[in-house]
Design an enzyme around this catalytic site. Structure first.
Site, PDB file in Angstrom:
ATOM      1  N   ASP A 222      -0.147   0.939  -1.386  1.00 58.40           N
ATOM      2  CA  ASP A 222       0.235  -0.395  -0.913  1.00 58.40           C
ATOM      3  C   ASP A 222       0.194  -0.437   0.621  1.00 58.40           C
ATOM      4  O   ASP A 222      -0.334  -1.370   1.227  1.00 58.40           O
ATOM      5  CB  ASP A 222       1.640  -0.733  -1.441  1.00 58.40           C
ATOM      6  CG  ASP A 222       2.211  -2.001  -0.810  1.00 58.40           C
ATOM      7  OD1 ASP A 222       1.643  -3.079  -1.049  1.00 58.40           O
ATOM      8  OD2 ASP A 222       3.209  -1.908  -0.073  1.00 58.40           O
ATOM      9  N   LYS A 226      -2.494  -2.460   3.415  1.00 58.17           N
ATOM     10  CA  LYS A 226      -2.089  -3.265   4.576  1.00 58.17           C
ATOM     11  C   LYS A 226      -2.733  -2.728   5.854  1.00 58.17           C
ATOM     12  O   LYS A 226      -3.177  -3.496   6.715  1.00 58.17           O
ATOM     13  CB  LYS A 226      -0.558  -3.276   4.691  1.00 58.17           C
ATOM     14  CG  LYS A 226       0.103  -4.021   3.523  1.00 58.17           C
ATOM     15  CD  LYS A 226       1.601  -3.784   3.463  1.00 58.17           C
ATOM     16  CE  LYS A 226       2.200  -4.423   2.214  1.00 58.17           C
ATOM     17  NZ  LYS A 226       3.609  -4.077   2.017  1.00 58.17           N
TER      18      LYS A 226
END
Length: 364
Positions: A222, A226
């Site tokens: 995750d 980003k």
């Protein structure tokens, strides 16, 4: 003449989708022009729309959707429907679906603007990234994705402004995951002891801070997604979130557990490794945090555990807050810091709504 009406199509009506609908409802009251019409709303199973594009009431849309008998249009058909509307259409994708992400270039090329928190579109293959922005460039449709990094925090808009005004970004560093922030702030706090690693992970899951299977947070992907997005915006052609070092906090032996529950059951056997990491940080007067960093000059991107002095802003985070530090030529030795809640339906939807307002001002 400015357009008097703009239509909104929404895919995804879960946590963020519901929060966005309530913000859309009050936006329509605060900003009566252009008039905002909801023309389409769909989940993976159901849809609500009228063949003649007549508006759906925003208040009560969720209930109406639940009792609808229509299935969602498949994506190419849905895009045709949006493109043929009598007004301009903004597609709000509140999903994390790879399939919807893959359809962005088609939607944009047909003049449909997009606002979304969906990370997959911007952190997938570099080719998809290029296709999305070249489709927008050629059609004039807009695409904004503030909430794909740091929920409603102004991370992407800040980075874009730095780059667009000619500042030179040298390094970006921070805590990009609400889950990891919460875990390390409670496992290795500045004050007091902190609990065992496995029990902190369990607690974070019970409080709803982790994915249903905590391994989806602990594998670091995750955060890697980003960082991929920010690195690309800073001008590095990062190929994918797996093309740079990402430290997983899942013990090798537990990668093959059949479920998140089995993983949590066995995790205590591996607590000593994290305890050692914490202890060695403490010996040198530091704390351990899970961070991502982008070194623009050396083109290096990495995600993993780092030790920080107790006085460092990253060490002092609270709760599940995110912190992103931009080191640039203009800002010199003191970085520009964006900090605050980096997760949650309301703040994520706020980023989406703010993006929508930008699009409305550009297309109407």
């Amino acid at each position: 003449m400015p357009a008097k009406e703009v239509s909104i199509a929404i895919i995804g009506a879960g946590g963020v989708g519901k929060c966005f609908l309530s913000q859309l409802s009050s936006l329509a009251v605060r900003r009566p022009s252009p008039k905002i019409n909801l023309c389409y709303i769909a989940t993976s199973r159901k849809a609500l729309y009228n063949d003649d594009y007549s508006p759906i009431a925003v208040d009560g849309a969720i209930d109406a959707l639940a009792s609808s008998t229509k299935s969602p249009l498949d994506l190419p058909k849905a895009i045709e429907y949006f493109a043929a509307a009598p007004t301009k259409v903004v597609l709000v994708d509140n999903t994390s679906s790879q399939d919807v992400a893959e359809a962005y270039p088609l939607a944009l090329s047909r003049g449909v603007s997009i606002v979304t928190p969906n990370k997959k579109a911007f952190s997938g293959s570099y080719k998809l990234w290029q296709d999305i922005f070249s489709a927008a460039e050629s059609s004039g449709a807009k695409v904004y994705h503030e909430s794909s990094v740091g929920a409603g925090l102004p991370v992407i808009s800040t980075l874009k402004d730095l780059v667009d005004t000619g500042d030179k970004v040298t390094k970006i560093e921070g805590v990009f995951s609400g889950t990891m922030s919460f875990l390390f702030n409670s496992f290795a706090p500045l004050e007091g002891q902190g609990g065992q690693w496995s029990s902190e992970v369990k607690k974070a899951k019970e409080l709803g801070y982790t994915e249903p299977d905590p391994r989806d947070d602990l594998n670091g992907l995750d955060v890697a997604r980003k960082l991929t997005i920010l690195a690309r915006l800073a001008g590095l052609p990062v190929e994918s979130p797996t093309s740079f070092p990402v430290q997983s906090l899942i013990p090798k032996q537990l990668e093959s557990c059949s479920s998140g529950d089995e993983f949590l059951q066995k995790l205590p056997e591996f607590d000593s490794e994290m305890e050692q990491t914490k202890a060695s940080a403490e010996k040198s007067g530091k704390v351990v945090r899970f961070v991502g960093s982008i070194d623009v000059a050396s083109k290096q991107v990495k995600v993993g555990l780092e030790m920080f002095d107790r006085s460092h802003p990253i060490a002092a985070l609270k709760g599940s807050d995110n912190i992103i530090s931009f080191y640039t030529e203009r800002y010199g030795s003191n970085p520009l810091i964006v900090q605050g809640a980096g997760a949650g339906g309301d703040v994520t939807a706020m980023g989406v709504t703010a993006d929508l307002i930008k699009v409305l001002s550009q297309i109407s």
